[in-house]
Design a protein around this motif. Structure first.
Motif, mmCIF file in Angstrom:
data_model
loop_
_atom_site.group_PDB
_atom_site.id
_atom_site.type_symbol
_atom_site.label_atom_id
_atom_site.label_comp_id
_atom_site.label_asym_id
_atom_site.label_seq_id
_atom_site.Cartn_x
_atom_site.Cartn_y
_atom_site.Cartn_z
ATOM 1 N N LEU A 88 0.824 -1.210 0.000
ATOM 2 C CA LEU A 88 0.000 0.000 0.000
ATOM 3 C C LEU A 88 0.856 1.257 0.000
ATOM 4 N N SER A 89 1.933 1.266 0.774
ATOM 5 C CA SER A 89 2.775 2.458 0.813
ATOM 6 C C SER A 89 3.468 2.664 -0.532
ATOM 7 N N LEU A 90 3.884 1.574 -1.175
ATOM 8 C CA LEU A 90 4.497 1.684 -2.497
ATOM 9 C C LEU A 90 3.491 2.195 -3.517
ATOM 10 N N LEU A 95 1.346 6.625 -6.803
ATOM 11 C CA LEU A 95 0.203 7.460 -7.209
ATOM 12 C C LEU A 95 0.483 8.934 -6.950
ATOM 13 N N VAL A 96 1.097 9.248 -5.822
ATOM 14 C CA VAL A 96 1.428 10.637 -5.511
ATOM 15 C C VAL A 96 2.438 11.159 -6.522
ATOM 16 N N GLY A 97 3.428 10.318 -6.847
ATOM 17 C CA GLY A 97 4.426 10.717 -7.842
ATOM 18 C C GLY A 97 3.791 10.969 -9.197
ATOM 19 N N ALA A 99 0.677 11.826 -9.780
ATOM 20 C CA ALA A 99 -0.149 13.037 -9.699
ATOM 21 C C ALA A 99 0.736 14.276 -9.785
ATOM 22 N N ASP A 100 1.884 14.255 -9.097
ATOM 23 C CA ASP A 100 2.800 15.396 -9.164
ATOM 24 C C ASP A 100 3.298 15.604 -10.585
ATOM 25 N N LYS A 101 3.643 14.523 -11.267
ATOM 26 C CA LYS A 101 4.129 14.632 -12.640
ATOM 27 C C LYS A 101 3.056 15.223 -13.552
ATOM 28 N N LYS A 102 1.810 14.754 -13.380
ATOM 29 C CA LYS A 102 0.714 15.277 -14.203
ATOM 30 C C LYS A 102 0.484 16.759 -13.936
ATOM 31 N N LEU A 103 0.549 17.158 -12.648
ATOM 32 C CA LEU A 103 0.336 18.555 -12.282
ATOM 33 C C LEU A 103 1.428 19.430 -12.878
#
Length: 162
Positions: A88-90, A95-97, A99-103
């Protein structure tokens, strides 16, 4: 070439004999031959599977004999941040990475779009100013030529009245 043709003819005759002999047999005999061929195929597949399993087992046994040297624990020094390394942490980190790339990509795209629009606007303004200055220069030339004609006409009138 003739020897090859002769050999081919002999092979054709032999295959025709085999086909004729096969047709002479009853349908039950052919069916039993098909069943036997299918069982041979299944037995061969099972044999290959067993051999593969044995091979994998021997490779795993060889790999288990390899000893990995572990580092001795140190008493001093920095302590690592014990963040969960579970699935889950991976997943959350990825997913956070993402989302940051998309932003960042969206912001970059917007910034490039604004810069492109600004550059186009400046080019349009520059063209408008150039056209305006050309029109003004042309109008001034026309006006001066018209005034020049008036001055000549006035001087002629003044000379005629004297």
């Amino acid at each position: 070439a003739s020897t090859a043709a002769a050999k081919a003819a002999v092979a054709d005759r032999e295959s025709e004999k085999a086909t004729a002999a096969d047709w002479n047999k009853g349908s039950n005999v052919r069916g039993s031959h098909r069943a036997e061929a299918a069982s041979n195929k299944v037995e061969e597949a099972a044999r290959k599977k067993r051999e593969k399993a044995l091979l994998q087992a021997s490779e795993e046994e060889e790999m288990s004999n390899i000893v990995v040297k572990k580092k001795a624990p140190t008493t001093g020094g920095k302590k690592k941040n014990k963040k969960g390394v579970g699935d889950l942490s991976l997943l959350e980190a990825s997913l956070v990475g993402d989302a940051d790339k998309k932003l960042k990509a969206a912001k970059k795209k917007d910034r490039e779009k604004k810069e492109r629009e600004q550059r186009l606007k400046e080019e349009r303004d520059k063209k408008v100013k150039e056209n305006a200055s050309k029109n003004k220069a042309m109008m001034m030339d026309n006006t001066e030529s018209m005034l020049g004609d008036l001055d000549e006409g006035r001087s002629a009138n003044v000379a005629a009245s004297k």
